[in-house]
Design a protein around this motif. Structure first.
Motif, PDB file in Angstrom:
ATOM      1  N   LEU B 220     -16.822   0.517  10.340  1.00 25.15           N
ATOM      2  CA  LEU B 220     -16.243   0.854   8.822  1.00 25.15           C
ATOM      3  C   LEU B 220     -15.305   2.211   9.035  1.00 25.15           C
ATOM      4  CD1 LEU B 220     -19.698   0.131   7.340  1.00 25.15           C
ATOM      5  CD2 LEU B 220     -17.683  -1.206   7.035  1.00 25.15           C
ATOM      6  N   GLU B 221     -15.943   3.086   9.956  1.00 21.00           N
ATOM      7  CA  GLU B 221     -15.209   4.314   9.666  1.00 21.00           C
ATOM      8  C   GLU B 221     -13.782   4.025  10.220  1.00 21.00           C
ATOM      9  OE1 GLU B 221     -17.288   7.344  11.833  1.00 21.00           O
ATOM     10  OE2 GLU B 221     -19.274   6.680  11.140  1.00 21.00           O
ATOM     11  N   GLY B 222     -13.664   3.114  11.470  1.00 21.79           N
ATOM     12  CA  GLY B 222     -12.206   2.756  11.835  1.00 21.79           C
ATOM     13  C   GLY B 222     -11.433   2.093  10.711  1.00 21.79           C
ATOM     14  N   LEU B 223     -12.159   1.103   9.865  1.00 17.53           N
ATOM     15  CA  LEU B 223     -11.465   0.520   8.960  1.00 17.53           C
ATOM     16  C   LEU B 223     -10.843   1.354   7.820  1.00 17.53           C
ATOM     17  CD1 LEU B 223     -11.275  -2.592   7.690  1.00 17.53           C
ATOM     18  CD2 LEU B 223     -13.209  -1.870   6.316  1.00 17.53           C
ATOM     19  N   VAL B 224     -11.761   2.547   7.509  1.00 12.71           N
ATOM     20  CA  VAL B 224     -11.325   3.753   6.447  1.00 12.71           C
ATOM     21  C   VAL B 224     -10.057   4.455   7.311  1.00 12.71           C
ATOM     22  CG1 VAL B 224     -11.956   5.609   5.375  1.00 12.71           C
ATOM     23  CG2 VAL B 224     -13.669   3.709   5.445  1.00 12.71           C
ATOM     24  N   TYR B 225     -10.141   4.773   8.275  1.00 17.93           N
ATOM     25  CA  TYR B 225      -9.121   5.554   8.891  1.00 17.93           C
ATOM     26  C   TYR B 225      -7.962   4.813   8.745  1.00 17.93           C
ATOM     27  CZ  TYR B 225     -12.682   8.131  11.719  1.00 17.93           C
ATOM     28  OH  TYR B 225     -13.795   8.879  11.981  1.00 17.93           O
ATOM     29  N   GLY B 226      -7.895   3.500   9.312  1.00 21.04           N
ATOM     30  CA  GLY B 226      -6.689   2.556   9.322  1.00 21.04           C
ATOM     31  C   GLY B 226      -6.166   2.505   7.782  1.00 21.04           C
ATOM     32  N   CYS B 227      -7.198   2.028   7.046  1.00 18.38           N
ATOM     33  CA  CYS B 227      -6.749   1.611   5.564  1.00 18.38           C
ATOM     34  C   CYS B 227      -6.094   2.886   4.770  1.00 18.38           C
ATOM     35  CB  CYS B 227      -7.911   1.057   5.009  1.00 18.38           C
ATOM     36  SG  CYS B 227      -8.154  -0.677   5.241  1.00 18.38           S
ATOM     37  N   LEU B 228      -6.831   4.207   4.907  1.00 18.57           N
ATOM     38  CA  LEU B 228      -6.470   5.150   4.167  1.00 18.57           C
ATOM     39  C   LEU B 228      -5.138   5.844   4.784  1.00 18.57           C
ATOM     40  CD1 LEU B 228      -9.291   7.469   3.220  1.00 18.57           C
ATOM     41  CD2 LEU B 228      -8.089   6.237   1.877  1.00 18.57           C
ATOM     42  N   GLY B 229      -5.132   5.709   6.140  1.00 18.33           N
ATOM     43  CA  GLY B 229      -3.638   6.086   6.575  1.00 18.33           C
ATOM     44  C   GLY B 229      -2.622   5.261   6.167  1.00 18.33           C
ATOM     45  N   ALA B 230      -2.650   4.006   6.327  1.00 20.79           N
ATOM     46  CA  ALA B 230      -1.838   3.085   5.837  1.00 20.79           C
ATOM     47  C   ALA B 230      -1.476   3.116   4.534  1.00 20.79           C
ATOM     48  CB  ALA B 230      -2.344   1.480   6.079  1.00 20.79           C
ATOM     49  N   ALA B 231      -2.377   3.340   3.593  1.00 19.68           N
ATOM     50  CA  ALA B 231      -2.158   3.240   2.253  1.00 19.68           C
ATOM     51  C   ALA B 231      -1.381   4.532   1.903  1.00 19.68           C
ATOM     52  CB  ALA B 231      -3.580   3.482   1.403  1.00 19.68           C
ATOM     53  N   SER B 232      -1.727   5.897   2.449  1.00 20.14           N
ATOM     54  CA  SER B 232      -0.955   7.152   2.085  1.00 20.14           C
ATOM     55  C   SER B 232       0.457   6.874   2.723  1.00 20.14           C
ATOM     56  CB  SER B 232      -1.529   8.375   2.662  1.00 20.14           C
ATOM     57  OG  SER B 232      -2.493   8.239   3.824  1.00 20.14           O
ATOM     58  N   ALA B 233       0.493   6.173   3.718  1.00 20.31           N
ATOM     59  CA  ALA B 233       1.892   5.929   4.281  1.00 20.31           C
ATOM     60  C   ALA B 233       2.876   4.932   3.521  1.00 20.31           C
ATOM     61  CB  ALA B 233       1.962   5.581   5.812  1.00 20.31           C
ATOM     62  N   GLY B 234       2.021   4.187   2.988  1.00 23.91           N
ATOM     63  CA  GLY B 234       2.724   2.841   2.048  1.00 23.91           C
ATOM     64  C   GLY B 234       3.353   3.561   0.620  1.00 23.91           C
ATOM     65  N   ALA B 235       2.168   4.625   0.331  1.00 30.96           N
ATOM     66  CA  ALA B 235       2.637   5.181  -0.907  1.00 30.96           C
ATOM     67  C   ALA B 235       3.779   6.035  -0.816  1.00 30.96           C
ATOM     68  CB  ALA B 235       1.264   5.998  -1.592  1.00 30.96           C
ATOM     69  N   VAL B 236       3.728   6.895   0.167  1.00 34.89           N
ATOM     70  CA  VAL B 236       5.235   7.504   0.372  1.00 34.89           C
ATOM     71  C   VAL B 236       6.360   6.761   0.796  1.00 34.89           C
ATOM     72  CG1 VAL B 236       6.139   9.319   2.165  1.00 34.89           C
ATOM     73  CG2 VAL B 236       3.612   9.576   1.420  1.00 34.89           C
ATOM     74  N   VAL B 237       6.212   6.100   1.789  1.00 37.70           N
ATOM     75  CA  VAL B 237       7.309   5.104   2.241  1.00 37.70           C
ATOM     76  C   VAL B 237       7.975   4.005   1.041  1.00 37.70           C
ATOM     77  CG1 VAL B 237       8.331   3.264   3.990  1.00 37.70           C
ATOM     78  CG2 VAL B 237       6.800   5.382   4.390  1.00 37.70           C
ATOM     79  N   PHE B 238       6.856   3.167   0.769  1.00 35.82           N
ATOM     80  CA  PHE B 238       7.283   2.208  -0.223  1.00 35.82           C
ATOM     81  C   PHE B 238       7.777   2.650  -1.743  1.00 35.82           C
ATOM     82  CE2 PHE B 238       4.975  -0.657   2.920  1.00 35.82           C
ATOM     83  CZ  PHE B 238       6.187  -0.582   3.760  1.00 35.82           C
ATOM     84  N   TYR B 239       6.630   3.147  -2.344  1.00 43.13           N
ATOM     85  CA  TYR B 239       6.916   3.699  -3.765  1.00 43.13           C
ATOM     86  C   TYR B 239       7.806   4.989  -3.813  1.00 43.13           C
ATOM     87  CZ  TYR B 239       3.263   0.372  -5.052  1.00 43.13           C
ATOM     88  OH  TYR B 239       2.602  -0.708  -5.189  1.00 43.13           O
ATOM     89  N   GLY B 240       7.576   5.997  -2.981  1.00 42.52           N
ATOM     90  CA  GLY B 240       8.547   6.875  -2.655  1.00 42.52           C
ATOM     91  C   GLY B 240       9.837   6.543  -2.415  1.00 42.52           C
ATOM     92  N   GLY B 241      10.214   5.734  -1.624  1.00 43.47           N
ATOM     93  CA  GLY B 241      11.474   5.150  -1.057  1.00 43.47           C
ATOM     94  C   GLY B 241      11.922   4.445  -2.398  1.00 43.47           C
ATOM     95  N   GLN B 242      11.275   3.771  -3.177  1.00 44.94           N
ATOM     96  CA  GLN B 242      11.737   2.935  -4.203  1.00 44.94           C
ATOM     97  C   GLN B 242      12.538   3.997  -5.483  1.00 44.94           C
ATOM     98  OE1 GLN B 242       9.382   0.720  -6.811  1.00 44.94           O
ATOM     99  NE2 GLN B 242      10.797  -1.325  -6.523  1.00 44.94           N
ATOM    100  N   ARG B 243      11.605   5.072  -5.448  1.00 42.01           N
ATOM    101  CA  ARG B 243      12.032   6.075  -6.414  1.00 42.01           C
ATOM    102  C   ARG B 243      13.543   6.677  -6.157  1.00 42.01           C
ATOM    103  NH1 ARG B 243       9.314   3.530  -8.451  1.00 42.01           N
ATOM    104  NH2 ARG B 243       7.023   3.953  -9.140  1.00 42.01           N
TER     105      ARG B 243
END
Lengths: 250, 293
Positions: B220-243
């Motif tokens: 569960l901890e690994g899942l959180v590490y992966g998902c939270l890391g990917a979500a913050s990266a996705g927010a920056v790259v995809f949503y930030g990139g789109q702006r």
């Protein structure tokens, strides 16, 4: 309860920790394992809770050949054996109550059972007031009592202790041995490896002496030497649980 | 696993994340940085792909009817062309329109007064949905009755097509390598967190905890590490990139930067899913090492 048939243990570095050991320990016995460091006492205990496997021979604990247990069966087997360690091995971030409860939680015990059983066992070891203390807030003796409580909370028929007073002063050691004796009087089979000659002499239990991986002496009412000191007989303390209640932490 | 253990294990996982917060922070930030590199690469790939497709589709195909053909032939040909796969639009430019446009475009530069008869033929301008359809459409239209000539910038198309294909292949390979690198980095960080808690694992084993019971909070901890890391990266790259793309599109309208080229939401969800899988597999592999009884 325990039967070793021609058991030998050879470690990968070639050291023979046990060499053709044969011994039987009956249910309800209290047995001391004595002998110099490296004589095979700890290996003997590790065989009982299947931390080690014999290189040869058979180890029966409660009728089961420990050597043939499948990996998936080992955790369930260990729930029937309480283990007490010299270095306590408490989870540092859990308080005394949680450390004891943990041994029940891993079995999937219901909350109700946990909330009933943990206070009982903490009271038995005299730590009710310290239930919310973290291990670092407890003295060595108190930490060992938590370890004993954790070992006992599943009401195992066998309690195994590997030098339980190795890190404790003589007065605290006495408390721990009194507690182990009281547990034994409740019907639990107790096997203790120790260097504490004075305690072995005083308690007058069965003594297995190890040397170079062999049992060289099996004395059914013995000691480190032949002097018998009836510590509890004079004070009468052995009749009940003789542990004083500790004060709260902080 | 018993039902009354689930709540306990969830609490253990949450407590583990909070208790080892520095490790948690290290694992999540490492995961975020790795996924930012990977996500950024994917976003750039999508954008480049969209730019090349856009350029290619603008090239289009010009189809010229035979002189002998009449308007009804042109209309029939357009209908046939419209039915071909990959054709986005087929617009008729009549010979009269073309002639008028030519005269307008050339103006006084070329004297056309001497040319009395319109020398041009009807033309159909074809736009495609995808550059991959250029060759088959050219082939199909050349075979049609009444068609005199079909012109596509074949050489340019071929070169751009080859470049796009090479970019896609290299991009897929690089994305695969980046995914592997991301996995290795995250798995190693998780291994460090597990290594720091190996004593804890040993104690759990000695009190009779099953491997599944021990493993679950770590997973569960690994899942959180992966998902939270990917979500913050996705927010920056995809949503930030789109702006950034939207801003570029507004300020530099002549640049073929289409903000809709990057499918933000599907990529964001996919990145989180990849993060979760990497976290789960990484922690599972790391814990397994310490679970030998």
């Amino acid at each position: 309860m325990i039967e070793l048939q021609n058991v030998s243990v050879r470690y990968p570095n070639g050291v023979d920790a046990l060499r053709g050991v044969n011994v039987t320990i009956n249910p309800g016995e209290f047995v001391f394992l004595v002998g110099p460091t490296g004589s095979g006492k700890s290996t003997f205990l590790k065989l009982l809770y299947r931390e080690e496997r014999p290189s040869g021979g058979a180890v029966y604990v409660a009728g089961r050949n420990v050597a043939t247990l499948r990996p998936g069966q080992i955790p369930l087997f260990r729930r029937h054996i309480g283990v007490v360690f010299q270095d306590f091995r408490l989870l540092p971030y859990k308080n005394a109550w949680e450390n004891v409860a943990f041994a029940l939680q891993v079995t999937g015990a219901p909350r109700k059972v946990i909330h009933q059983r943990v206070p009982e066992i903490l009271s038995m070891v005299g730590l009710t007031a310290k239930a919310r203390c973290l291990p670092e807030q407890l003295s060595g003796g108190e930490q060992q009592r938590v370890c004993i409580a954790r070992a006992l909370v599943n009401a195992p028929p066998l309690l195994v202790a590997d030098e339980p007073t190795g890190n404790l002063d003589p007065a605290t050691s006495l408390e721990i041995f009194q507690l182990l004796d009281a547990i034994h009087r409740e019907g639990t089979t107790v096997v203790v490896a120790t260097h504490d000659a004075a305690m072995v002499d005083r308690l007058q239990k069965r003594v297995l002496t190890f040397q170079n991986g062999l049992i060289t002496r099996d004395d059914h009412v013995g000691g480190y030497d032949q002097e018998q000191v009836d510590l509890f007989g004079a004070s009468g303390a052995a009749a009940g649980v003789p542990v004083a209640e500790a004060a709260a932490c902080g | 696993m018993r039902l009354n253990s689930i709540g306990f294990l969830l609490r253990e996982a949450l407590n583990g994340l909070i208790r080892h917060r520095l490790m948690t922070l290290a694992a999540i930030s490492t995961s975020a940085i790795s996924f930012t590199v990977m996500g950024g690469f994917i976003a750039v790939m999508f954008t480049l792909n969209a730019i090349s497709s856009n350029l290619m589709s603008q090239l289009g195909i010009s189809l010229y009817m035979k002189e002998a053909s009449d308007r009804s032939d042109t209309l029939a040909t357009r209908t046939a062309v419209s039915r071909l796969p990959g054709v986005e639009s087929a617009v008729i430019v009549t010979r009269e329109e073309a002639w008028g446009k030519m005269k307008d475009d050339l103006g006084d530069q070329v004297p056309l007064q001497g040319v009395k008869d319109n020398p041009l033929t009807d033309e159909i301008h074809i736009r495609l949905t995808d550059v991959d359809h250029v060759a088959p459409v050219v082939k199909a239209t050349r075979a049609m009755d009444g068609v005199a000539d079909v012109r596509a910038m074949t050489d340019v198309v071929r070169r751009v097509q080859a470049t796009v294909r090479l970019t896609k292949t290299l991009g897929a390979g690089a994305a695969g390598l980046l995914l592997l690198a991301t996995f290795v980095v995250i798995a190693n960080v998780i291994r460090l967190t597990v290594f720091a808690r190996r004593r804890e694992i040993r104690i759990m084993q000695l009190v009779g905890a099953t491997n599944g019971f021990i493993r679950t909070p770590f997973l569960l901890e690994g899942l959180v590490y992966g998902c939270l890391g990917a979500a913050s990266a996705g927010a920056v790259v995809f949503y930030g990139g789109q702006r950034i793309l939207e801003f570029s599109h507004r300020t530099l309208p002549f640049m073929p930067l289409d903000p809709s080229a990057v499918p933000v939401r599907p990529l964001f969800v996919a990145l989180i899913a990849i993060g979760g899988v990497v976290g789960l597999v990484g922690s599972s592999a790391s814990v397994r090492k310490f679970l030998h009884t």
